[in-house]
Enzyme design. Sequence first.
Site, short mmCIF file in Angstrom:
data_model
loop_
_atom_site.label_atom_id
_atom_site.label_comp_id
_atom_site.label_asym_id
_atom_site.label_seq_id
_atom_site.Cartn_x
_atom_site.Cartn_y
_atom_site.Cartn_z
N ARG A 107 0.84 -1.20 0.00
CA ARG A 107 0.00 0.00 0.00
C ARG A 107 0.87 1.25 0.00
O ARG A 107 1.89 1.32 0.69
CB ARG A 107 -0.88 0.00 1.25
CG ARG A 107 -1.85 1.18 1.37
CD ARG A 107 -2.88 1.15 0.29
NE ARG A 107 -4.07 1.95 0.64
CZ ARG A 107 -4.98 2.33 -0.22
NH1 ARG A 107 -4.85 2.01 -1.49
NH2 ARG A 107 -6.03 3.03 0.17
N THR A 398 -8.83 0.32 -9.86
CA THR A 398 -8.19 -0.89 -9.31
C THR A 398 -8.43 -2.06 -10.27
O THR A 398 -9.31 -2.01 -11.10
CB THR A 398 -8.72 -1.21 -7.90
OG1 THR A 398 -8.69 -0.05 -7.09
CG2 THR A 398 -7.92 -2.30 -7.24
N THR A 416 -3.50 -1.20 -7.83
CA THR A 416 -4.25 0.04 -7.99
C THR A 416 -3.35 1.25 -8.16
O THR A 416 -2.19 1.24 -7.71
CB THR A 416 -5.17 0.26 -6.77
OG1 THR A 416 -6.01 1.40 -7.00
CG2 THR A 416 -4.36 0.49 -5.52
N GLU A 437 -3.48 7.98 -4.49
CA GLU A 437 -3.91 7.11 -3.39
C GLU A 437 -4.24 7.86 -2.11
O GLU A 437 -5.05 7.39 -1.29
CB GLU A 437 -2.82 6.09 -3.11
CG GLU A 437 -3.34 4.77 -2.62
CD GLU A 437 -4.21 4.08 -3.66
OE1 GLU A 437 -5.40 3.85 -3.36
OE2 GLU A 437 -3.72 3.79 -4.75
N SER A 461 -7.87 1.02 2.79
CA SER A 461 -8.26 0.50 1.49
C SER A 461 -9.47 -0.40 1.63
O SER A 461 -9.77 -0.89 2.73
CB SER A 461 -7.10 -0.29 0.89
OG SER A 461 -7.51 -1.01 -0.26
N SER A 462 -10.16 -0.62 0.52
CA SER A 462 -11.26 -1.59 0.47
C SER A 462 -10.87 -2.85 -0.29
O SER A 462 -11.70 -3.75 -0.45
CB SER A 462 -12.48 -0.97 -0.19
OG SER A 462 -12.96 0.12 0.54
#
Length: 588
Positions: A107, A398, A416, A437, A461-462
């Site tokens: 991430r 994404t 993503t 992001e 994040s999902s």
Amino acid sequence: MRSVVVASLGLVTFAGFLAPPVHASPAAKEVKRPVAEGYGGAVATVDLDASKAALSVLRQGGNAMDAAVAGAAALGVTEPYSAGLAGGGFIVYYDARKRKVTTIDGREAAPRAMTSTAFEGIPFDEAVTSGLSVGVPGSVAQWDLALRRYGTMPLRQVLRPAIEIAEKGFVVDQTFHDQTEQNAARFADFTSTASLYLPGGQPPPVGSVFRNRDLARTYRELGVRGPDWLYGGELGREIVATVKKPPVRKGATRNVRTGLMEVSDLRAYRALERPPTRVTYKGLDVYGMAPPSSGGSTVGEALKILEALPKVGLHEYLEASRLAFADRNAYVGDPAYVNVPLDRLLSDGFAKERACLIGPRAMAHPAAPGSPDGSYGPCPSGAAEGSVPEEKKEGPETTHLVVTDRWGDVAAYNITIEQTGGSGIVVPGRGILLNNELTDFTFGPAPGDPNLPAPGKRPRSSMAPTIVLKNGKPLLAVGSPGGSTIITTVLQILLNRLDFGMSLPEAVAAPRASQRNTAATQAEPAFADRYAAELTALGHTLTDVPGPPVGEIGAATGLEFLRDGRVQAVAEPGRRGGGSALVVSPRR
């Protein structure tokens, strides 16, 4: 060909989608196929060229991690508005030799100069298209860590298929054209972006061949120089220079804010191996991505709530999603900055307490978060109302891929750059789009919100790459793009497959709805046509999916391990232009 299946949701039929259009490579016109079955390994992505890149690595003797990185790098070429080396992502990985599931967190992170008020008062769209939104890229560090710990090939080798695609080009399909067109106004405001993605001032036409030779050179040099070239080297300095002074076109009126990233932020970045989330659901072990992703915790909590109910149908699916999102918003953030009560969120006791709130009618909006305090009693007398922040615009940003190899290793990988087209800024001469992001942070003011920006923090994040084991061996792997709808897409596919009697291809194709503790449930047209009357009678409100593309939720990929050693790879038959599933061999 249209498919129809019967589900246990009131014994009604799901209408599938038309077969996907052709997505050819320059060498030959080949049709993307959404389902493939066979042996020796399999892959599913949204794109034929990316699937072929991953499959070529499997055929060279590489394992699932090698192929996953190869596929991700190829998606950075053919799906550059969703993936790229200046982005990030999450990998959930099953190591067959160790019989263990692990995850790798790539991430993006906030620069050290970012504060909790950095986005306050800035309109969302303006924040997206800026240097301020660009997080420290995580993909390359993630690829490096993944290959060193679990791969068998060096980075330079797994980048070769992507380099070839970037040099020779790929045929522009309708999805690539449409996404370029949707971003054309902001792309035109950056000289480097316009020169790459708007040749002659227009989006590349469908059927034309698109090449990104700058990206081919960047990948090639990355393979030679290694990750340090980005994390403190010349490529990193070029990225920082672009963030701090975006190449805005002379005469552009857009207010493009500069960013906060420094080379020291790149040097400090680390990809992290983390334990996965794990819940049991009807005798299966469901593994997902732990914080800073909310995917594993929210999918997992919803499954536990549903398991505590006497029956599972569409009403229960929507209500469990509503409750799990209330808890996600209240408790989940970067665990280095927030004390996330993960074990309690996924506990049987908390799930039963939350399940008590689900009655015969939709609960009041918004649902309040629960209290995962370890002390759970009888059902409360009523449901308190909570509050939720204003929803940000969601889209198909994404992408997700799944890979398995001849040894039974499995990778589920979400990649993503955030919004479709990221920040809209291409690094001059490098062919890479920068992410946006950091707009995944809560903008505030929101005292106590677990997802406020902070120096070095990773935004929530999902993304929900998911692997399901049965008796300790892989059964399913699934994931999707779509912002916060990723969570509901993955949850709905799992329920379709495990509870509603669908095959995996049917589960992926079935029409979707997404309830994320909002006043109305977003629903695809086929879902609304079939279920609006039934669900409205229970107090639910359905609304259209705004897109783009309008009316679509997600673009999932999945794998299922069938009998006799066969693997079934599954991609979308229609959404986002349809995906590509391939196997090493259709026969033993």
